[in-house]
Design an enzyme around this catalytic site. Structure first.
Site, PDB file in Angstrom:
ATOM      1  N   ASP A   1       0.663  -1.380  -0.025  1.00 21.08           N
ATOM      2  CA  ASP A   1       0.037  -0.056  -0.059  1.00 21.08           C
ATOM      3  C   ASP A   1       0.914   1.361  -0.018  1.00 21.08           C
ATOM      4  OD1 ASP A   1       1.152   0.046   2.588  1.00 21.08           O
ATOM      5  OD2 ASP A   1      -0.620  -0.562   3.480  1.00 21.08           O
TER       6      ASP A   1
ATOM      7  N   GLU B   1      -2.302   5.118   2.619  1.00 20.91           N
ATOM      8  CA  GLU B   1      -2.018   3.736   2.398  1.00 20.91           C
ATOM      9  C   GLU B   1      -3.576   3.025   2.026  1.00 20.91           C
ATOM     10  OE1 GLU B   1      -0.704   4.983   5.027  1.00 20.91           O
ATOM     11  OE2 GLU B   1       1.647   4.604   4.743  1.00 20.91           O
TER      12      GLU B   1
ATOM     13  N   HIS C   1       5.884   5.408  13.171  1.00 24.44           N
ATOM     14  CA  HIS C   1       6.321   6.078  12.211  1.00 24.44           C
ATOM     15  C   HIS C   1       5.287   6.758  11.332  1.00 24.44           C
ATOM     16  CE1 HIS C   1       5.631   2.178  10.105  1.00 24.44           C
ATOM     17  NE2 HIS C   1       5.682   3.071   9.078  1.00 24.44           N
TER      18      HIS C   1
ATOM     19  N   ARG D   1       2.458   8.300   8.993  1.00 26.75           N
ATOM     20  CA  ARG D   1       2.240   9.668   8.697  1.00 26.75           C
ATOM     21  C   ARG D   1       1.009  10.085   9.326  1.00 26.75           C
ATOM     22  NH1 ARG D   1       4.660  12.226   4.038  1.00 26.75           N
ATOM     23  NH2 ARG D   1       6.438  10.670   3.410  1.00 26.75           N
TER      24      ARG D   1
ATOM     25  N   HIS E   1      12.676   5.026  13.073  1.00 26.82           N
ATOM     26  CA  HIS E   1      12.753   5.293  11.597  1.00 26.82           C
ATOM     27  C   HIS E   1      13.536   6.578  11.152  1.00 26.82           C
ATOM     28  CE1 HIS E   1      10.576   6.057   7.952  1.00 26.82           C
ATOM     29  NE2 HIS E   1      10.009   4.809   7.734  1.00 26.82           N
TER      30      HIS E   1
HETATM   31  C1  UD1 Z   1       6.642   4.949   3.765  1.00 30.51           C
HETATM   32  C2  UD1 Z   1       5.194   4.434   3.385  1.00 30.51           C
HETATM   33  C3  UD1 Z   1       4.358   3.647   4.556  1.00 30.51           C
HETATM   34  C4  UD1 Z   1       5.483   2.473   5.165  1.00 30.51           C
HETATM   35  C5  UD1 Z   1       6.647   3.164   5.555  1.00 30.51           C
HETATM   36  C6  UD1 Z   1       7.307   1.964   5.945  1.00 30.51           C
HETATM   37  C7  UD1 Z   1       4.285   5.686   1.809  1.00 30.51           C
HETATM   38  C8  UD1 Z   1       3.194   6.867   1.492  1.00 30.51           C
HETATM   39  N1  UD1 Z   1       4.378   5.443   3.036  1.00 30.51           N
HETATM   40  O1  UD1 Z   1       6.321   5.902   4.660  1.00 30.51           O
HETATM   41  O2  UD1 Z   1       3.335   3.130   4.173  1.00 30.51           O
HETATM   42  O3  UD1 Z   1       4.627   2.076   6.387  1.00 30.51           O
HETATM   43  O4  UD1 Z   1       7.290   3.607   4.261  1.00 30.51           O
HETATM   44  O5  UD1 Z   1       8.667   2.599   6.623  1.00 30.51           O
HETATM   45  O6  UD1 Z   1       4.627   5.247   0.701  1.00 30.51           O
HETATM   46  N2  UD1 Z   1      14.343   7.858   4.814  1.00 30.51           N
HETATM   47  C9  UD1 Z   1      15.536   7.940   4.803  1.00 30.51           C
HETATM   48  N3  UD1 Z   1      16.251   6.576   4.632  1.00 30.51           N
HETATM   49  C10 UD1 Z   1      15.566   5.573   4.454  1.00 30.51           C
HETATM   50  C11 UD1 Z   1      14.057   5.562   4.290  1.00 30.51           C
HETATM   51  C12 UD1 Z   1      13.492   6.756   4.631  1.00 30.51           C
HETATM   52  O7  UD1 Z   1      16.421   8.769   4.950  1.00 30.51           O
HETATM   53  O8  UD1 Z   1      16.048   4.403   4.231  1.00 30.51           O
HETATM   54  C13 UD1 Z   1      13.556   9.296   5.119  1.00 30.51           C
HETATM   55  C14 UD1 Z   1      13.560  10.211   4.085  1.00 30.51           C
HETATM   56  O9  UD1 Z   1      14.055  11.555   4.155  1.00 30.51           O
HETATM   57  C15 UD1 Z   1      12.044  10.183   3.621  1.00 30.51           C
HETATM   58  C16 UD1 Z   1      11.425  10.127   4.979  1.00 30.51           C
HETATM   59  O10 UD1 Z   1      12.136   9.113   5.520  1.00 30.51           O
HETATM   60  O11 UD1 Z   1      11.860  11.480   2.886  1.00 30.51           O
HETATM   61  C17 UD1 Z   1       9.994   9.335   4.705  1.00 30.51           C
HETATM   62  O12 UD1 Z   1      10.081   8.217   3.807  1.00 30.51           O
HETATM   63  P1  UD1 Z   1       8.984   8.081   2.929  1.00 30.51           P
HETATM   64  O13 UD1 Z   1       9.022   6.813   1.947  1.00 30.51           O
HETATM   65  O14 UD1 Z   1       8.255   9.299   1.952  1.00 30.51           O
HETATM   66  O15 UD1 Z   1       7.639   7.848   3.978  1.00 30.51           O
HETATM   67  P2  UD1 Z   1       7.537   6.698   5.025  1.00 30.51           P
HETATM   68  O16 UD1 Z   1       6.842   7.560   6.479  1.00 30.51           O
HETATM   69  O17 UD1 Z   1       8.906   5.922   5.383  1.00 30.51           O
HETATM   70  N1  UDP Z   2      11.631  -3.429  10.827  1.00 25.89           N
HETATM   71  C1  UDP Z   2      12.982  -3.610  10.765  1.00 25.89           C
HETATM   72  N2  UDP Z   2      13.879  -2.748  11.295  1.00 25.89           N
HETATM   73  C2  UDP Z   2      13.247  -1.817  12.362  1.00 25.89           C
HETATM   74  C3  UDP Z   2      11.824  -1.574  12.267  1.00 25.89           C
HETATM   75  C4  UDP Z   2      11.103  -2.439  11.553  1.00 25.89           C
HETATM   76  O1  UDP Z   2      13.320  -4.494  10.029  1.00 25.89           O
HETATM   77  O2  UDP Z   2      13.966  -1.130  12.823  1.00 25.89           O
HETATM   78  C5  UDP Z   2      10.934  -4.350  10.230  1.00 25.89           C
HETATM   79  C6  UDP Z   2       9.626  -5.139  10.905  1.00 25.89           C
HETATM   80  O3  UDP Z   2       9.899  -6.171  11.566  1.00 25.89           O
HETATM   81  C7  UDP Z   2       8.747  -5.343   9.661  1.00 25.89           C
HETATM   82  C8  UDP Z   2       8.571  -4.297   8.888  1.00 25.89           C
HETATM   83  O4  UDP Z   2      10.041  -3.716   9.073  1.00 25.89           O
HETATM   84  O5  UDP Z   2       8.931  -6.243   8.854  1.00 25.89           O
HETATM   85  C9  UDP Z   2       7.654  -2.956   8.915  1.00 25.89           C
HETATM   86  O6  UDP Z   2       8.105  -2.064   8.364  1.00 25.89           O
HETATM   87  P1  UDP Z   2       7.466  -0.592   8.764  1.00 25.89           P
HETATM   88  O7  UDP Z   2       6.962  -0.543  10.225  1.00 25.89           O
HETATM   89  O8  UDP Z   2       8.373   0.560   8.532  1.00 25.89           O
HETATM   90  O9  UDP Z   2       6.390  -0.408   7.805  1.00 25.89           O
HETATM   91  P2  UDP Z   2       4.907  -0.955   7.859  1.00 25.89           P
HETATM   92  O10 UDP Z   2       4.587  -2.183   7.908  1.00 25.89           O
HETATM   93  O11 UDP Z   2       4.150  -0.275   8.979  1.00 25.89           O
HETATM   94  O12 UDP Z   2       4.290  -0.458   6.601  1.00 25.89           O
END
Ligand code: UD1
Ligand code: UDP
Length: 381
Positions: free
Chosen positions: A98, A134, A211, A213, A244
């Site tokens: 999602d 999502e 984490h 939004r 996160h």
């Molecule tokens: C996204 C997903 C959410 C999921 C989450 C898992 C969308 C809309 N949301 O949210 O459904 O639960 O990922 O974690 O797609 N960043 C880094 N390094 C990384 C990852 C993220 O620096 O490896 C920072 C970046 O600055 C980025 C911010 O995190 O701008 C947010 O990442 P983004 O993918 O936009 O949204 P999430 O809140 O991670």
């Molecule tokens: N996870 C991980 N390291 C972390 C936090 C979460 O590997 O520090 C794993 C967790 O076990 C799960 C997945 O990441 O498999 C969940 O991702 P996240 O919580 O980012 O997204 P969501 O499931 O809410 O979309």
């Protein structure tokens, strides 16, 4: 014989954890050519998962930008993935779950007139604003996809209620398959050295993540304030929170929790460490989707830091409870599990409503059947 080309497109940590075992399964089938295309919506958190599963991408769009928004990620996925799909012309594109990558990936495939398979299809809260964005992403991918791999029967019912087109298969969730790689027998040391020095026997460890939004702002303030007070009230407990990398989450977590001695903030853990941390913890508190599926399989009670869940199966199985985003209620429910041994025991039993570890096999079989390369569809989970 020409192989069927299946391209898995994913870009965030949870998608990667749930798609890597499937990519490995697809690669093991002689009839299929398995290609992996990363959007790079995440970077460090995505690369860490690829390392865990020993996978290398065939294509990496490397899209992540600081301060990205769903709109900016959507635009860039459409542009860059569109070009890649025109070059490669796979027979099927698989997306997962999602996220923005999921929605934009499916739309790019649709524009290229390539059929889409949706893994983890049919989860719904029926509230378009929560989880945001999502819930809408899932609904839109439901319209775009022609193959729907629903983890549970309830997920299939949701899809039938929306009268989606195409074929629906009940497969279980690939996250349970992933845990076969990551948890092992649970005895492996942690890669994160700080965790190796934690006394998991002498202290009750609360594994936490937060984490989402829709929790940005007041809900996240409430959650962190509740966790701070919980830690102060239970000095024997230790909260471990891998934060996160989102700057919004980092800032709020540090402001509320960095100075509390029995709250340990760490960098994001690799998937093996995260799963083993949960396996060794007393309790899990989270707004994550994936943790709601993983912790029940490990027999750990989960308090969900959200007002709703698209994963009611574990609530019904009694291992997950909704704690909401109000401080008083979170505190009350966490305290209950720390103080009341009967309440704790009632929630601390293993339940596997999300899978049996064979979802990837079923999905691969379903694809082969769908393309006329197998005589029978897979049995249902
Ligand atoms: C996204 C997903 C959410 C999921 C989450 C898992 C969308 C809309 N949301 O949210 O459904 O639960 O990922 O974690 O797609 N960043 C880094 N390094 C990384 C990852 C993220 O620096 O490896 C920072 C970046 O600055 C980025 C911010 O995190 O701008 C947010 O990442 P983004 O993918 O936009 O949204 P999430 O809140 O991670
Ligand atoms: N996870 C991980 N390291 C972390 C936090 C979460 O590997 O520090 C794993 C967790 O076990 C799960 C997945 O990441 O498999 C969940 O991702 P996240 O919580 O980012 O997204 P969501 O499931 O809410 O979309």
């Amino acid at each position: 014989m020409k192989k069927l080309r299946v391209m898995s497109v994913f870009g965030t940590r949870p998608e990667a954890i749930k798609m890597c075992p499937l990519a490995l399964e697809l690669a093991s089938r002689p009839e299929l050519e398995s290609l992996v295309c990363l959007t790079g919506q995440h970077r460090e958190m995505l690369d860490s998962v690829m390392d865990t599963f020993g996978l290398r991408p065939d294509y990496d769009l490397d899209l992540m930008e600081a301060g990205q928004t769903p709109s900016s990620v959507t635009r860039r996925v459409l542009e860059k993935l569109g070009e890649t799909l025109e070059q490669v012309r796979p027979d099927l594109v698989l997306v997962h779950g999602d996220t923005t990558t999921t929605f934009a990936g499916a739309l790019a495939a649709f524009y290229a007139k390539i059929p889409v398979g949706h893994v983890e299809a049919g989860l719904r809260t029926w509230d378009r604003w929560s989880p945001y964005p999502e819930e809408m992403n899932r609904c839109l991918v439901g319209r775009l996809a022609e193959y729907h791999f629903a983890p549970t029967r309830r997920n299939r019912e949701n899809l039938l209620r929306e009268a989606v087109e195409g074929k629906i298969f009940v497969t279980g969730n690939t996250v349970i398959d992933a845990m076969r790689y990551t948890v092992g027998d649970g005895s492996r040391p942690f890669a994160c050295d700080t965790l190796n020095s934690v006394d998991f026997f002498g202290r009750r460890v609360i594994a936490m993540t937060c984490h989402r939004r829709e929790n940005y702002g007041q809900p996240m303030e409430n959650i962190f304030s509740a966790v701070a007070e919980l830690a102060r009230s239970y000095p024997d407990a230790l909260v471990i929170y891998p934060v996160h990398l989102s700057p919004t989450v980092q800032a709020a977590a540090r402001r509320h929790l960095a100075s509390i001695p029995n709250v340990l903030l760490t960098a994001p853990l690799d998937a093996g460490d995260m799963h083993r941390l949960m396996a060794r913890s007393y309790l899990v508190m989270t707004d994550s989707g994936g943790l709601q599926e993983e912790a029940p399989a490990l027999g750990k009670p989960v308090l969900v830091l959200r007002r709703e869940t698209e994963r009611p199966e574990a609530v019904e199985a009694g291992t997950v409870a909704l704690a909401g985003t109000e401080k008083a209620q979170i505190l009350r429910m966490a305290a209950e599990l720390l103080d009341d041994a009967d309440k704790y025991a009632a929630m601390a039993h293993a339940a596997n409503p999300y899978g049996d570890g064979h979802a990837c096999r079923r999905i691969a079989d379903a694809i082969l059947w769908g393309f006329g390369l197998r005589s029978q569809p897979p049995e249902e989970f």
